[in-house]
Design a protein around this motif. Structure first.
Motif, PDB file in Angstrom:
ATOM      1  N   ASN A 254       0.842  -1.200   0.000  1.00 12.23           N
ATOM      2  CA  ASN A 254       0.000   0.000   0.000  1.00 12.23           C
ATOM      3  C   ASN A 254       0.874   1.245   0.000  1.00 12.23           C
ATOM      4  O   ASN A 254       2.040   1.199   0.396  1.00 12.23           O
ATOM      5  CB  ASN A 254      -0.915  -0.004   1.231  1.00 12.23           C
ATOM      6  CG  ASN A 254      -1.918  -1.131   1.183  1.00 12.23           C
ATOM      7  OD1 ASN A 254      -2.902  -1.068   0.465  1.00 12.23           O
ATOM      8  ND2 ASN A 254      -1.650  -2.193   1.924  1.00 12.23           N
TER       9      ASN A 254
ATOM     10  N   HIS B 125      -1.565   7.194  17.497  1.00 12.16           N
ATOM     11  CA  HIS B 125      -2.826   7.883  17.224  1.00 12.16           C
ATOM     12  C   HIS B 125      -2.548   9.219  16.529  1.00 12.16           C
ATOM     13  O   HIS B 125      -3.202   9.567  15.544  1.00 12.16           O
ATOM     14  CB  HIS B 125      -3.613   8.097  18.525  1.00 12.16           C
ATOM     15  CG  HIS B 125      -4.878   8.843  18.330  1.00 12.16           C
ATOM     16  ND1 HIS B 125      -5.992   8.297  17.729  1.00 12.16           N
ATOM     17  CD2 HIS B 125      -5.200  10.125  18.627  1.00 12.16           C
ATOM     18  CE1 HIS B 125      -6.951   9.203  17.677  1.00 12.16           C
ATOM     19  NE2 HIS B 125      -6.496  10.317  18.215  1.00 12.16           N
TER      20      HIS B 125
ATOM     21  N   LYS C 244      -1.503   8.750  12.867  1.00  8.03           N
ATOM     22  CA  LYS C 244      -2.663   8.361  12.064  1.00  8.03           C
ATOM     23  C   LYS C 244      -3.548   9.581  11.784  1.00  8.03           C
ATOM     24  O   LYS C 244      -4.015   9.773  10.670  1.00  8.03           O
ATOM     25  CB  LYS C 244      -3.458   7.253  12.759  1.00  8.03           C
ATOM     26  CG  LYS C 244      -2.729   5.911  12.775  1.00  8.03           C
ATOM     27  CD  LYS C 244      -3.539   4.823  13.440  1.00  8.03           C
ATOM     28  CE  LYS C 244      -3.273   4.760  14.907  1.00  8.03           C
ATOM     29  NZ  LYS C 244      -3.851   3.593  15.581  1.00  8.03           N
ATOM     30  N   ARG C 245      -3.750  10.420  12.801  1.00  5.36           N
ATOM     31  CA  ARG C 245      -4.552  11.640  12.642  1.00  5.36           C
ATOM     32  C   ARG C 245      -3.894  12.611  11.664  1.00  5.36           C
ATOM     33  O   ARG C 245      -4.574  13.270  10.886  1.00  5.36           O
ATOM     34  CB  ARG C 245      -4.771  12.342  13.989  1.00  5.36           C
ATOM     35  CG  ARG C 245      -5.580  11.544  14.989  1.00  5.36           C
ATOM     36  CD  ARG C 245      -7.031  11.312  14.601  1.00  5.36           C
ATOM     37  NE  ARG C 245      -7.684  12.548  14.233  1.00  5.36           N
ATOM     38  CZ  ARG C 245      -8.566  12.667  13.229  1.00  5.36           C
ATOM     39  NH1 ARG C 245      -8.918  11.613  12.523  1.00  5.36           N
ATOM     40  NH2 ARG C 245      -9.110  13.820  12.948  1.00  5.36           N
TER      41      ARG C 245
ATOM     42  N   PHE D 215      -1.992  11.897   9.041  1.00  6.21           N
ATOM     43  CA  PHE D 215      -2.236  11.444   7.676  1.00  6.21           C
ATOM     44  C   PHE D 215      -3.701  11.601   7.283  1.00  6.21           C
ATOM     45  O   PHE D 215      -4.002  12.078   6.187  1.00  6.21           O
ATOM     46  CB  PHE D 215      -1.771   9.992   7.484  1.00  6.21           C
ATOM     47  CG  PHE D 215      -0.276   9.875   7.384  1.00  6.21           C
ATOM     48  CD1 PHE D 215       0.413  10.442   6.328  1.00  6.21           C
ATOM     49  CD2 PHE D 215       0.448   9.196   8.346  1.00  6.21           C
ATOM     50  CE1 PHE D 215       1.792  10.342   6.231  1.00  6.21           C
ATOM     51  CE2 PHE D 215       1.818   9.088   8.265  1.00  6.21           C
ATOM     52  CZ  PHE D 215       2.493   9.662   7.203  1.00  6.21           C
ATOM     53  N   CYS D 216      -4.606  11.223   8.155  1.00  7.64           N
ATOM     54  CA  CYS D 216      -6.033  11.348   7.842  1.00  7.64           C
ATOM     55  C   CYS D 216      -6.408  12.812   7.626  1.00  7.64           C
ATOM     56  O   CYS D 216      -7.194  13.133   6.735  1.00  7.64           O
ATOM     57  CB  CYS D 216      -6.889  10.717   8.937  1.00  7.64           C
ATOM     58  SG  CYS D 216      -6.765   8.912   8.948  1.00  7.64           S
TER      59      CYS D 216
ATOM     60  N   GLY E 173      -5.826  13.947   4.239  1.00  7.52           N
ATOM     61  CA  GLY E 173      -6.600  13.274   3.206  1.00  7.52           C
ATOM     62  C   GLY E 173      -5.973  11.969   2.744  1.00  7.52           C
ATOM     63  O   GLY E 173      -6.352  11.425   1.718  1.00  7.52           O
ATOM     64  N   VAL E 174      -5.021  11.475   3.509  1.00  7.51           N
ATOM     65  CA  VAL E 174      -4.348  10.213   3.203  1.00  7.51           C
ATOM     66  C   VAL E 174      -4.985   9.122   4.053  1.00  7.51           C
ATOM     67  O   VAL E 174      -5.250   9.332   5.232  1.00  7.51           O
ATOM     68  CB  VAL E 174      -2.833  10.318   3.508  1.00  7.51           C
ATOM     69  CG1 VAL E 174      -2.146   8.975   3.359  1.00  7.51           C
ATOM     70  CG2 VAL E 174      -2.192  11.373   2.613  1.00  7.51           C
ATOM     71  N   HIS E 175      -5.221   7.973   3.443  1.00  6.16           N
ATOM     72  CA  HIS E 175      -5.830   6.857   4.175  1.00  6.16           C
ATOM     73  C   HIS E 175      -4.812   5.730   4.283  1.00  6.16           C
ATOM     74  O   HIS E 175      -4.737   4.858   3.406  1.00  6.16           O
ATOM     75  CB  HIS E 175      -7.111   6.407   3.474  1.00  6.16           C
ATOM     76  CG  HIS E 175      -8.111   7.516   3.355  1.00  6.16           C
ATOM     77  ND1 HIS E 175      -8.795   7.993   4.444  1.00  6.16           N
ATOM     78  CD2 HIS E 175      -8.481   8.273   2.296  1.00  6.16           C
ATOM     79  CE1 HIS E 175      -9.570   8.992   4.057  1.00  6.16           C
ATOM     80  NE2 HIS E 175      -9.395   9.182   2.757  1.00  6.16           N
ATOM     81  N   PRO E 176      -4.026   5.752   5.355  1.00  5.52           N
ATOM     82  CA  PRO E 176      -2.974   4.740   5.503  1.00  5.52           C
ATOM     83  C   PRO E 176      -3.542   3.364   5.839  1.00  5.52           C
ATOM     84  O   PRO E 176      -4.630   3.252   6.405  1.00  5.52           O
ATOM     85  CB  PRO E 176      -2.141   5.268   6.674  1.00  5.52           C
ATOM     86  CG  PRO E 176      -3.117   6.044   7.499  1.00  5.52           C
ATOM     87  CD  PRO E 176      -4.076   6.661   6.501  1.00  5.52           C
ATOM     88  N   THR E 177      -2.785   2.356   5.483  1.00  7.30           N
ATOM     89  CA  THR E 177      -3.072   1.007   5.950  1.00  7.30           C
ATOM     90  C   THR E 177      -2.372   0.883   7.291  1.00  7.30           C
ATOM     91  O   THR E 177      -1.181   1.182   7.399  1.00  7.30           O
ATOM     92  CB  THR E 177      -2.525  -0.039   4.958  1.00  7.30           C
ATOM     93  OG1 THR E 177      -3.188   0.147   3.713  1.00  7.30           O
ATOM     94  CG2 THR E 177      -2.753  -1.446   5.472  1.00  7.30           C
TER      95      THR E 177
ATOM     96  N   ALA F 161      -0.451   8.481  -2.800  1.00 10.34           N
ATOM     97  CA  ALA F 161      -1.336   8.546  -1.638  1.00 10.34           C
ATOM     98  C   ALA F 161      -2.054   9.897  -1.537  1.00 10.34           C
ATOM     99  O   ALA F 161      -3.006  10.038  -0.790  1.00 10.34           O
ATOM    100  CB  ALA F 161      -0.537   8.313  -0.356  1.00 10.34           C
TER     101      ALA F 161
END
Length: 107
Positions: free
Chosen positions: A14, A28, A31-32, A34-35, A38-42, A104
């Motif tokens: 990915n 956390h 992850k926040r 990247f989100c 606008g990125v949706h990490p695996t 991404a």
């Protein structure tokens, strides 16, 4: 499969891969980050994975650190590093080009 080979395989599947622990505040936060971009990490939550401890040790070997550190981020199959490296890349402006290159991020 060797844990290091497993990490490399998972990281290459990915655009953005985060190895995390579900109770970790730094995990956390990354992850926040990247989100929020606008990125949706695996995300692989190592405390939920049957071989999580082995993967954690393999990541520590890759990073050259003891004890194991999370989060560990890969972009485009390339090791970026732990939270400090991700934040440094974000601050110095190199994170967005990496994300675009990996497919991404499109903006």
């Amino acid at each position: 499969m060797d844990p290091l080979e497993r990490v490399e395989r998972l990281a290459s599947e990915n655009a953005v891969v985060i190895f995390s622990v579900s109770s970790c505040c730094m995990c956390h936060a990354v992850k926040r980050l990247f989100c929020g971009m606008g990125v949706h990490p695996t995300v692989y939550e190592l405390d939920m994975e049957p071989l999580g401890r082995d993967i954690e040790r393999a990541l520590a070997r890759l990073l050259g650190v003891v004890p194991p550190v999370v989060p560990v981020v890969f972009i485009g199959g390339k090791l970026i590093g732990a939270m400090d490296r991700v934040m440094a890349s974000h601050i110095n402006g190199t994170l967005v080009p990496l994300l675009k290159e990996a497919g991404a991020l499109w903006l």
